[in-house]
Design a protein around this motif. Structure first.
Motif, PDB file in Angstrom:
ATOM      1  N   ARG A  37       0.846  -1.207   0.000  1.00  0.00           N
ATOM      2  CA  ARG A  37       0.000   0.000   0.000  1.00  0.00           C
ATOM      3  C   ARG A  37       0.878   1.253   0.000  1.00  0.00           C
ATOM      4  NH1 ARG A  37      -1.501   3.536   3.847  1.00  0.00           N
ATOM      5  NH2 ARG A  37      -0.503   2.374   5.514  1.00  0.00           N
ATOM      6  N   HIS A  42       3.343   5.680  -2.813  1.00  0.00           N
ATOM      7  CA  HIS A  42       4.491   6.581  -2.922  1.00  0.00           C
ATOM      8  C   HIS A  42       4.947   6.640  -4.395  1.00  0.00           C
ATOM      9  CE1 HIS A  42       8.515   7.876  -0.852  1.00  0.00           C
ATOM     10  NE2 HIS A  42       8.188   8.669  -1.838  1.00  0.00           N
ATOM     11  N   SER A  45       2.621   8.652  -6.426  1.00  0.00           N
ATOM     12  CA  SER A  45       2.789  10.092  -6.151  1.00  0.00           C
ATOM     13  C   SER A  45       3.928  10.661  -6.987  1.00  0.00           C
ATOM     14  CB  SER A  45       3.095  10.331  -4.672  1.00  0.00           C
ATOM     15  OG  SER A  45       2.079   9.798  -3.871  1.00  0.00           O
ATOM     16  N   GLU A  46       5.001   9.893  -7.098  1.00  0.00           N
ATOM     17  CA  GLU A  46       6.139  10.379  -7.893  1.00  0.00           C
ATOM     18  C   GLU A  46       5.722  10.542  -9.355  1.00  0.00           C
ATOM     19  OE1 GLU A  46       9.054  11.223  -6.657  1.00  0.00           O
ATOM     20  OE2 GLU A  46       9.194  10.234  -4.725  1.00  0.00           O
ATOM     21  N   GLU A  53       4.394  19.839 -12.683  1.00  0.00           N
ATOM     22  CA  GLU A  53       5.624  20.520 -13.095  1.00  0.00           C
ATOM     23  C   GLU A  53       5.877  20.372 -14.589  1.00  0.00           C
ATOM     24  OE1 GLU A  53       8.850  20.538  -9.752  1.00  0.00           O
ATOM     25  OE2 GLU A  53       7.887  18.586  -9.847  1.00  0.00           O
ATOM     26  N   GLU A  76      11.903  12.400 -10.974  1.00  0.00           N
ATOM     27  CA  GLU A  76      10.674  11.891 -10.338  1.00  0.00           C
ATOM     28  C   GLU A  76      10.248  10.578 -11.013  1.00  0.00           C
ATOM     29  OE1 GLU A  76      10.291  13.520  -7.827  1.00  0.00           O
ATOM     30  OE2 GLU A  76      10.464  15.669  -8.177  1.00  0.00           O
ATOM     31  N   SER A 110      -2.115  13.923  -1.983  1.00  0.00           N
ATOM     32  CA  SER A 110      -3.114  14.976  -2.210  1.00  0.00           C
ATOM     33  C   SER A 110      -2.515  16.222  -2.879  1.00  0.00           C
ATOM     34  CB  SER A 110      -3.725  15.375  -0.863  1.00  0.00           C
ATOM     35  OG  SER A 110      -2.700  15.610   0.098  1.00  0.00           O
ATOM     36  N   TYR A 148      12.950  -0.808   0.313  1.00  0.00           N
ATOM     37  CA  TYR A 148      12.358   0.536   0.422  1.00  0.00           C
ATOM     38  C   TYR A 148      13.397   1.497   1.016  1.00  0.00           C
ATOM     39  CZ  TYR A 148       8.374   3.810   1.263  1.00  0.00           C
ATOM     40  OH  TYR A 148       7.495   4.872   1.252  1.00  0.00           O
ATOM     41  N   MET A 197      -0.606  19.347   4.531  1.00  0.00           N
ATOM     42  CA  MET A 197      -1.492  18.162   4.459  1.00  0.00           C
ATOM     43  C   MET A 197      -0.755  16.927   3.948  1.00  0.00           C
ATOM     44  SD  MET A 197      -4.893  19.899   2.857  1.00  0.00           S
ATOM     45  CE  MET A 197      -5.562  21.431   3.502  1.00  0.00           C
ATOM     46  N   PHE A 199       1.673  15.459   5.032  1.00  0.00           N
ATOM     47  CA  PHE A 199       2.118  14.551   6.099  1.00  0.00           C
ATOM     48  C   PHE A 199       1.006  13.626   6.593  1.00  0.00           C
ATOM     49  CE2 PHE A 199       5.034  18.103   6.044  1.00  0.00           C
ATOM     50  CZ  PHE A 199       6.254  17.448   6.051  1.00  0.00           C
ATOM     51  N   SER A 206      -5.113   8.985  12.389  1.00  0.00           N
ATOM     52  CA  SER A 206      -4.299   8.193  11.457  1.00  0.00           C
ATOM     53  C   SER A 206      -4.381   6.705  11.817  1.00  0.00           C
ATOM     54  CB  SER A 206      -2.843   8.683  11.540  1.00  0.00           C
ATOM     55  OG  SER A 206      -1.978   7.731  10.980  1.00  0.00           O
ATOM     56  N   PRO A 207      -5.205   5.946  11.090  1.00  0.00           N
ATOM     57  CA  PRO A 207      -5.414   4.543  11.492  1.00  0.00           C
ATOM     58  C   PRO A 207      -4.165   3.675  11.368  1.00  0.00           C
ATOM     59  CG  PRO A 207      -6.484   5.019   9.385  1.00  0.00           C
ATOM     60  CD  PRO A 207      -5.975   6.317   9.909  1.00  0.00           C
ATOM     61  N   THR A 209      -0.802   4.607  11.753  1.00  0.00           N
ATOM     62  CA  THR A 209       0.462   4.996  12.401  1.00  0.00           C
ATOM     63  C   THR A 209       0.912   4.023  13.492  1.00  0.00           C
ATOM     64  OG1 THR A 209       0.270   7.316  11.838  1.00  0.00           O
ATOM     65  CG2 THR A 209       1.587   6.817  13.769  1.00  0.00           C
ATOM     66  N   TRP A 269      -9.665  15.767   3.163  1.00  0.00           N
ATOM     67  CA  TRP A 269     -10.384  14.519   2.858  1.00  0.00           C
ATOM     68  C   TRP A 269     -11.128  14.605   1.531  1.00  0.00           C
ATOM     69  CZ3 TRP A 269      -8.364  10.536   4.851  1.00  0.00           C
ATOM     70  CH2 TRP A 269      -7.849  10.554   6.159  1.00  0.00           C
TER      71      TRP A 269
HETATM   72  N1  FAQ Z   1      -2.573  12.300   0.301  1.00  0.00           N
HETATM   73  O1  FAQ Z   1      -3.065   6.315   8.541  1.00  0.00           O
HETATM   74  P1  FAQ Z   1      -2.442   7.343   7.667  1.00  0.00           P
HETATM   75  C1  FAQ Z   1       6.863  13.569  -3.332  1.00  0.00           C
HETATM   76  C2  FAQ Z   1      -4.109   8.480   3.310  1.00  0.00           C
HETATM   77  S1  FAQ Z   1       6.401  12.066  -2.786  1.00  0.00           S
HETATM   78  C3  FAQ Z   1      -3.386  11.271   0.002  1.00  0.00           C
HETATM   79  O2  FAQ Z   1      -1.688   8.420   8.349  1.00  0.00           O
HETATM   80  P2  FAQ Z   1       0.003   6.275   6.545  1.00  0.00           P
HETATM   81  C4  FAQ Z   1       8.022  13.692  -4.250  1.00  0.00           C
HETATM   82  C5  FAQ Z   1      -3.301   7.234   3.640  1.00  0.00           C
HETATM   83  O3  FAQ Z   1      -2.741   6.658   2.466  1.00  0.00           O
HETATM   84  C6  FAQ Z   1       4.960  12.378  -1.791  1.00  0.00           C
HETATM   85  N2  FAQ Z   1      -3.697  10.307   0.913  1.00  0.00           N
HETATM   86  O4  FAQ Z   1      -1.561   6.628   6.541  1.00  0.00           O
HETATM   87  C7  FAQ Z   1       7.720  14.632  -5.312  1.00  0.00           C
HETATM   88  C8  FAQ Z   1      -4.328   6.375   4.310  1.00  0.00           C
HETATM   89  O5  FAQ Z   1      -5.185   5.781   3.339  1.00  0.00           O
HETATM   90  P3  FAQ Z   1      -5.124   4.175   2.963  1.00  0.00           P
HETATM   91  C9  FAQ Z   1       4.397  11.121  -1.317  1.00  0.00           C
HETATM   92  C10 FAQ Z   1      -3.137  10.421   2.129  1.00  0.00           C
HETATM   93  O6  FAQ Z   1       0.287   5.509   5.313  1.00  0.00           O
HETATM   94  C11 FAQ Z   1       7.892  15.996  -5.127  1.00  0.00           C
HETATM   95  C12 FAQ Z   1      -5.215   7.393   5.044  1.00  0.00           C
HETATM   96  O7  FAQ Z   1      -4.976   8.644   4.404  1.00  0.00           O
HETATM   97  N3  FAQ Z   1       5.179  10.605  -0.222  1.00  0.00           N
HETATM   98  O8  FAQ Z   1       6.229  14.465  -2.957  1.00  0.00           O
HETATM   99  C13 FAQ Z   1      -2.278  11.456   2.482  1.00  0.00           C
HETATM  100  O9  FAQ Z   1       0.406   5.651   7.838  1.00  0.00           O
HETATM  101  C14 FAQ Z   1       7.608  16.898  -6.137  1.00  0.00           C
HETATM  102  C15 FAQ Z   1      -4.880   7.479   6.514  1.00  0.00           C
HETATM  103  O10 FAQ Z   1      -3.562   8.018   6.746  1.00  0.00           O
HETATM  104  C16 FAQ Z   1       4.941   9.397   0.270  1.00  0.00           C
HETATM  105  O11 FAQ Z   1       4.071   8.689  -0.191  1.00  0.00           O
HETATM  106  C17 FAQ Z   1      -2.004  12.433   1.513  1.00  0.00           C
HETATM  107  N4  FAQ Z   1      -1.214  13.495   1.768  1.00  0.00           N
HETATM  108  O12 FAQ Z   1       0.710   7.703   6.479  1.00  0.00           O
HETATM  109  C18 FAQ Z   1       7.282  14.189  -6.544  1.00  0.00           C
HETATM  110  C19 FAQ Z   1       5.824   8.970   1.407  1.00  0.00           C
HETATM  111  N5  FAQ Z   1      -1.903  11.284   3.772  1.00  0.00           N
HETATM  112  O13 FAQ Z   1      -3.818   3.972   2.270  1.00  0.00           O
HETATM  113  C20 FAQ Z   1       7.008  15.066  -7.568  1.00  0.00           C
HETATM  114  C21 FAQ Z   1       5.503   7.593   1.895  1.00  0.00           C
HETATM  115  C22 FAQ Z   1      -2.510  10.173   4.208  1.00  0.00           C
HETATM  116  O14 FAQ Z   1      -5.148   3.458   4.287  1.00  0.00           O
HETATM  117  C23 FAQ Z   1       7.180  16.439  -7.368  1.00  0.00           C
HETATM  118  N6  FAQ Z   1       4.244   7.539   2.605  1.00  0.00           N
HETATM  119  N7  FAQ Z   1      -3.261   9.656   3.226  1.00  0.00           N
HETATM  120  O15 FAQ Z   1      -6.295   3.947   2.088  1.00  0.00           O
HETATM  121  C24 FAQ Z   1       4.105   7.808   3.921  1.00  0.00           C
HETATM  122  O16 FAQ Z   1       5.050   8.163   4.613  1.00  0.00           O
HETATM  123  C25 FAQ Z   1       2.749   7.590   4.524  1.00  0.00           C
HETATM  124  O17 FAQ Z   1       2.012   6.753   3.661  1.00  0.00           O
HETATM  125  C26 FAQ Z   1       1.957   8.911   4.793  1.00  0.00           C
HETATM  126  C27 FAQ Z   1       0.575   8.533   5.344  1.00  0.00           C
HETATM  127  C28 FAQ Z   1       2.685   9.763   5.826  1.00  0.00           C
HETATM  128  C29 FAQ Z   1       1.750   9.722   3.515  1.00  0.00           C
END
Ligand code: FAQ
Length: 327
Positions: A37, A42, A45-46, A53, A76, A110, A148, A197, A199, A206-207, A209, A269
């Motif tokens: 998941r 992740h 998102s990339e 951009e 990316e 998001s 990872y 947002m 983060f 956060s279910p 964490t 949300w």
């Molecule tokens: N957007 O229980 P948690 C980048 C969802 S890369 C959408 O806290 P978790 C590089 C979450 O999936 C950016 N959904 O979840 C770049 C969960 O739903 P699910 C991406 C979100 O996983 C730069 C539900 O909410 N980075 O930017 C978001 O423990 C420029 C409950 O949330 C990563 O993915 C959100 N913001 O913590 C590229 C890093 N936040 O799946 C191009 C890796 C939460 O149960 C240009 N991911 N949700 O249906 C993580 O570290 C974690 O997955 C979190 C969320 C911190 C994002």
């Protein structure tokens, strides 16, 4: 033969001892699923993150800026590919992950559902979006799943270049004409709250964490990382001479952190559920890329089938020769 309970205890001992878990090691099914998941989301998102951009590559204000932006967007794509590969080691195919994205089963960050209206948005993305991504991803270099964690090391190095190029764009605009500075301020105003947002929800909402911390998938909570980001970014905005779009931002001597205002979680949300300003456009672009690439996938499969058919034929001839049936 070990029973599941013994295996789970041994697994947790390995996590607690700071060992890395590798794809062929025993792992609880939920650990595997959580990783599929998170890593696939992740990766998505990339890839989706290239779109806002990419929109500015043809309109970058100089050759130097175009080269920098092109390199960043290509990076990316590379990040997405390492991450898809890391997820594949857990037994899911890239096609399946893509289908999960296109059908809305898998999420992506998001932040990429907001439009890039001016060139200053490219500066703000590098500075704030890559800045937020690095804070989250530096933590993930120490995550417990080996592939990872290793992918994150290289990704963080590249993100750090992205953050600098974005900040340098902002610095140039802020030292330019009053109109350029205003454009930078406007980009900060629009990007700030969506960057916070990124983060994820508040810790109490956060279910995932708690379990992810116990398995050392996450080393810090969503709120801890968000605070770290605010503390680093506020002085950077001051240096640029920009005003933070949050009147409640104030240094709190007692906490040793900046206080900041309430995030609009309804907006978060809504965007996560698919109702942000650009959700439909982003998925339509990915669907088009998938459809346009069909002939490439068909050609690759046809080539590989032909190659194995030829190999089989030549192996058959070799076998007949060695048995003396043919000369
Ligand atoms: N957007 O229980 P948690 C980048 C969802 S890369 C959408 O806290 P978790 C590089 C979450 O999936 C950016 N959904 O979840 C770049 C969960 O739903 P699910 C991406 C979100 O996983 C730069 C539900 O909410 N980075 O930017 C978001 O423990 C420029 C409950 O949330 C990563 O993915 C959100 N913001 O913590 C590229 C890093 N936040 O799946 C191009 C890796 C939460 O149960 C240009 N991911 N949700 O249906 C993580 O570290 C974690 O997955 C979190 C969320 C911190 C994002």
């Amino acid at each position: 033969m070990d029973n599941i309970e013994n295996l789970a205890t041994r697994f947790q001992e390995r996590i607690d001892a700071g060992e890395k878990i590798e794809p062929k090691d025993w792992m609880p099914e939920k650990y595997r699923k959580t990783h599929i998941r998170q890593i696939s989301q992740h990766a998505h998102s990339e890839i989706v993150g290239m779109l806002p951009e990419g929109n500015w590559i043809t309109r970058a204000p100089s050759l130097k800026r175009k080269l920098g932006l092109l390199a960043k967007v290509q990076d990316e794509a590379g990040h997405g590919l390492y991450l898809y590969s890391a997820a594949e080691t857990l037994g899911i195919s890239r096609d399946e992950m893509t289908q999960q994205l296109l059908t809305g089963k898998a999420k992506y960050s998001s932040i990429f559902n907001y439009p890039t209206l001016t060139w200053a948005d490219i500066g703000a993305i590098g500075w704030l979006v890559d800045g937020a991504a690095i804070i989250n991803q530096v933590m993930l270099t120490r995550t417990s799943f080996g592939p990872y964690a290793r992918a994150m090391v290289r990704i963080c190095k590249e993100e750090s270049f992205h953050q600098r190029q974005g900040y340098e764009i902002m610095l140039t605009l802020c030292n330019g004409t009053p109109e350029q500075k205003e454009m930078a301020q406007d980009a900060l105003n629009r990007t700030w709250w969506p960057a916070l947002m990124m983060f994820g929800p508040r810790d109490e909402d956060s279910p995932n964490t708690k379990q992810s911390m116990a398995w050392k998938i996450k080393r810090k909570t969503n709120d801890e990382l968000r605070q770290q980001f605010v503390d680093i970014t506020v002085p950077q905005a001051e240096f640029l001479g920009l005003k933070m779009p949050d009147p409640e931002i104030k240094w709190n001597e007692e906490r040793g952190h900046y206080d900041f205002g309430a995030i609009d979680w309804d907006e978060f949300w809504q965007v996560v559920k698919g109702n942000g300003p650009c959700n439909k456009e982003r998925i339509a672009a990915r669907q088009k890329a998938w459809d346009d690439g069909q002939w490439v996938r068909d050609a690759a499969l046809a080539y590989s089938a032909k190659k194995s058919e030829n190999e089989e034929k030549s192996n058959g001839i070799k076998a007949q020769r060695s048995e003396g049936k043919i000369a």
